[in-house]
Motif scaffolding. Structure first.
Motif, short mmCIF file in Angstrom:
data_model
loop_
_atom_site.label_atom_id
_atom_site.label_comp_id
_atom_site.label_asym_id
_atom_site.label_seq_id
_atom_site.Cartn_x
_atom_site.Cartn_y
_atom_site.Cartn_z
N VAL B 74 0.85 -1.20 0.00
CA VAL B 74 0.00 0.00 0.00
C VAL B 74 0.89 1.25 0.00
N TYR B 76 4.03 1.42 -1.03
CA TYR B 76 4.73 1.44 -2.32
C TYR B 76 3.80 1.99 -3.41
N VAL B 77 2.58 1.46 -3.44
CA VAL B 77 1.61 1.90 -4.46
C VAL B 77 1.24 3.36 -4.24
N GLY B 78 1.12 3.75 -2.97
CA GLY B 78 0.83 5.16 -2.66
C GLY B 78 1.86 6.07 -3.31
N VAL B 80 3.92 5.25 -5.88
CA VAL B 80 3.86 5.12 -7.35
C VAL B 80 2.72 5.97 -7.92
N VAL B 81 1.54 5.88 -7.26
CA VAL B 81 0.37 6.60 -7.77
C VAL B 81 0.52 8.12 -7.57
N LEU B 84 2.96 9.34 -9.98
CA LEU B 84 2.39 9.21 -11.33
C LEU B 84 1.48 10.41 -11.64
N VAL B 85 0.67 10.77 -10.67
CA VAL B 85 -0.23 11.92 -10.88
C VAL B 85 0.59 13.17 -11.16
N GLY B 87 3.41 13.20 -12.70
CA GLY B 87 4.08 13.17 -13.99
C GLY B 87 4.92 11.95 -14.29
N ARG B 88 5.26 11.11 -13.28
CA ARG B 88 6.12 9.97 -13.58
C ARG B 88 5.29 8.80 -14.11
N GLY B 89 5.36 8.58 -15.40
CA GLY B 89 4.68 7.41 -15.95
C GLY B 89 3.28 7.67 -16.47
N LEU B 90 2.94 8.95 -16.69
CA LEU B 90 1.65 9.21 -17.35
C LEU B 90 1.73 8.69 -18.78
#
Lengths: 506, 287
Positions: B74, B76-78, B80-81, B84-85, B87-90
């Protein structure tokens, strides 16, 4: 009968391979070729494992269960209190995880082919979404169920937000905010159940309830039921949170929605079965579940009928058909549960067909609006064929799979003397056809009144070969299950029997 | 939804719902007071002295180790997400007409106006915080604390140094390093399940502590070499009233180290992205 093993080899692999894949592809970030190879390899591996795996338990960390006399055992054939966290892989888990694994493979192939660079984090989220779905359906533990739902909610938001558009980020934010309620609801429910029974293991908690007098604690049990039902509603997108979930389905890329709707169905099934096992005997519990389900079906399909965009239509039909799944489960009878489970499998399959067709419209640059499209059938007859046959399956028209499961649910409702529920199921089925065919006619069959900007486009649209193969496979499964439903029912009957007659057995 | 939307009927419905929820939860807690069933916790307590003296560490990382693995996920995903929002990995579909991606820029962090006194004061505090974090993670099996706590403490040291020193922070971690921290941390936690799985079939069986191979129905056996590798370095002599008892927490200290890396990577990456925004070139605090 064979002794069920407690260290089934496949269970950890179904969880850990996707986690490790997610970790690696996130690190690789923009190494497109490496990500593609690793992720497709991992998706094939989990699909193969889910298909060939035998049935049994996995007691994570390898702690034994405690017998009534205080001795320890590693066998699961006799009831004993579990020290370990328990997962169960049975026929129900097998069919649901195998179907989801197949979709994972399709989604990964499409994502790594159709997306712009830097898709490492996106593919990582795809794999972790699969993990949350697999964990939810296999776990026999309240605490683990909570964490898997919590993880799943966050991943849904990530998958939606990754497109980076304004409306997607808004949908993701709203969903994250409200889905926190699902996690909180489950946590409170877990806390109360732990308080009453002292066990996080679902089997052990049910056994405790059946063998101990709760005294005046029944009210606490009702509160625990209410919060678990709240989590069920949020995780599955039932009313009153259907606008949030439909927003999510519409905002994600259609190929991502394939996985999102599968995850939702698995959560609805997993939490729904836990609700029945744990609280099914409580007066009014099933009635509450049934009311929520019927309202979801009706509101979902009414909303689908008034949409003017194919993506929105599909989003609301997914919501409505989630209600169809839960209606079957909420009836609580053997036949009803079988119908609900079968509907979940079928729904995942035929909605995937329609969503992939929807993605093709985006590839063609035609958008998904009903108003600004037309004549696609001429330019892409295969796509038109797939979408029409997918519509037949979703509308419960024989010889496709939707017909069989809806028939079982209708029969189950009639056997329970609930003709009004049967009538609503029938109405939803017909309305699904109307909603979908209205969109299909406008986009595919109506002579092209092209969008002004696109009038010059007269070329044929070719479906990419991989997507053509995926659509063919899904359509073939839909047809086979429609003609020979026993193929799927064989996986579902055991679980339904257990829920009704021996609810403590996972 | 804005607050003003909660006026009128919506507000009344929300208030009534909250009241019902509050009443339900509160009355349940009142009923449970003094009636909480001890259940399986009694068994865990009986076994406490045989693994980590800090019983909580055994519960969190051993008996319920897979729960904690997913909880670690959770975090880790927090990260990543969240990143991501920003800019990393859009990602975008490779199609003719896609809607524009929303760009999020970083904060306007100005450290030039920071008092000199704070700049002198912050460095030793950062060093002390990191030392304290290391202490907390290394003592996880024997006293309160662990990987989560270490990660949070070190992350706060990172945030403090970035706020005070900006891009000239002495705790200057590149964003790729932060991603690698998280990867290493969660990956290490996952892979610590492998030794037990390979020799007993149970994922994350604690091969260092090896509590259960004496039970007749236990499948598999733990080789002595494996026991020595994961058990001996963490062996403790516990002075119980029955005499001295030797116990090892086995793989738990290593899992805690993995946990701490994951939390440091995740939280620092979120800080980094919020403060500097995200672009795929190496910039921001890394330069």
């Amino acid at each position: 009968m064979n002794e069920p093993i407690t260290n089934l080899w496949s269970v950890p692999l179904l969880v850990m391979i996707p986690i490790l894949t997610a970790i690696v592809v996130n690190l690789l970030y923009n190494k497109a070729r490496a990500i593609r190879v690793i992720s497709i390899g991992a998706a094939i591996a989990v699909l193969a494992i889910s298909v060939v795996s035998p049935y049994g338990f996995h007691w994570f960390a390898g702690h034994p269960a405690v017998n009534a006399d205080g001795t320890y055992t590693f066998t699961a054939s006799v009831f004993s209190w579990k020290l370990s966290l328990e997962y169960y892989y049975g026929p129900l888990q097998q069919i649901l995880i195998a179907v989801t694994s197949l979709l994972l493979l399709f989604v990964v192939v499409i994502a790594t082919k159709s997306l712009s660079k830097n898709y490492g984090p996106y593919v990582a989220i795809v794999f972790l979404t699969y993990v949350s779905a697999a964990a939810v359906i296999m776990t026999n533990d309240f605490y683990n169920l909570w964490i898997a739902v919590e993880l799943g909610s966050l991943l849904v938001a990530g998958l939606v937000a990754s497109s980076g558009t304004g409306y997607a980020q808004k949908a993701a934010l709203k969903y994250t905010f409200f889905s926190a309620l699902a996690g909180s609801g489950l946590a409170i429910s877990l806390g109360l159940i732990l308080g009453i029974t002292g066990y996080a293991n679902i089997t052990d908690a049910i056994h405790f309830l059946m063998t101990n007098d709760l005294g005046g604690m029944h009210a606490v049990l009702y509160v625990a039921f209410a919060f678990l039902a709240l989590a069920w509603v949020y995780a599955g997108g039932l009313i009153p949170v259907h606008p949030l979930k439909s927003d999510v389905y519409r905002s994600a890329f259609p190929h991502a929605t394939v996985l999102l709707q599968a995850q939702s169905k698995l959560m609805l099934v997993a939490i729904g079965i836990v609700l029945l096992r744990m609280f099914g005997a409580l007066p009014f519990a099933r009635e509450v579940m049934l009311s929520i389900s019927v309202l979801t079906m009706i509101i979902g399909i009414v909303m689908a009928l008034i949409q003017t965009d194919f993506r929105w239509t599909l989003a609301y039909i997914i919501v409505s058909h989630s209600g169809l799944v839960t209606v079957g489960l909420s009836l609580g009878t053997y036949k009803g549960i079988v119908g609900g489970l079968f509907q979940a499998v079928n729904d995942i399959i035929y909605m995937s067909i329609l969503l992939l067709c929807c993605e093709m419209l985006l590839y063609f640059g035609k958008g998904t609006s009903i108003k600004f499209n037309g004549g696609i059938a001429k330019k892409s007859p295969w796509l038109a064929a797939f979408v029409i046959l997918g519509t037949f399956a979703a509308s419960g028209i024989p010889p496709f799979n939707g017909f069989q499961s809806e028939l079982i649910i209708i029969q189950a409702a009639l056997e329970q003397s609930l003709p009004e529920v049967a009538a609503v199921v029938l109405m939803v089925s017909i309305s699904t056809f109307i909603a979908l065919f209205r969109a299909v006619y406008s986009i595919f069959l109506k002579p092209g009144e092209d969008h002004p900007v696109r009038q010059s486009e007269a070329k044929r649209f070719e479906i990419p070969t991989t997507v053509f193969v995926f659509l063919s496979v899904l359509l073939a499964i839909s047809f086979v299950l429609g003609v020979y439903p026993q193929l799927a029912l064989g996986f579902l009957t055991e679980s339904a029997l257990k829920v009704v007659f021996v609810p403590w057995v996972p | 939804m804005e607050i003003k939307e909660l006026r009128g009927i919506k507000g009344i419905v929300a208030a009534v719902a909250l009241l019902i929820i509050f009443f339900g939860v509160f009355s349940s807690f009142l009923q449970l007071e003094g009636n909480v069933a001890r259940g399986i916790s009694e068994e865990y307590n009986k076994l406490a002295y045989r693994i980590a003296p800090n019983n909580l560490a055994s519960w969190v990382y051993d008996y319920r180790g897979i729960d904690t693995l997913l909880e670690t996920g959770v975090i880790y995903v927090g990260a990543v997400v969240s990143v991501l929002v920003l800019g990393r990995g859009l990602v975008r579909l490779n199609v003719p007409e896609e809607e524009d991606i929303v760009k999020v820029s970083g904060m306007d962090l100005k450290t030039e106006t920071m008092p000199v006194l704070l700049k002198y004061f912050a460095l030793p505090v950062v060093i002390l915080l990191i030392a304290y974090g290391l202490l907390v993670v290394l003592e996880a099996p024997t006293s309160g604390g662990g990987g989560f706590q270490c990660g949070v403490i070190v992350s706060s040291a990172y945030l403090l140094s970035v706020i005070i020193y900006g891009k000239k922070s002495p705790l200057n971690m590149r964003k790729k390093a932060l991603v690698a921290f998280g990867t290493f941390g969660w990956g290490l936690y996952v892979l610590m399940g492998l030794p037990g799985y390979l020799v007993t079939g149970y994922w994350q069986y604690n091969v260092g502590a090896d509590l259960w191979s004496w039970v007749s129905t236990f499948p598999g056996a733990v080789p002595d070499a494996l026991k020595a590798v994961f058990g001996e370095p963490f062996m403790l002599a516990l002075q119980l009233k029955e005499g001295i008892s030797y116990a090892t927490s086995g793989i738990l200290p290593i899992i805690n180290i993995g946990e701490s890396f994951n939390v440091i990577g995740a939280i620092c990456l979120i800080f980094f992205a919020f403060i500097y925004g995200w672009s795929d070139s190496e910039e921001g605090a890394s330069e």
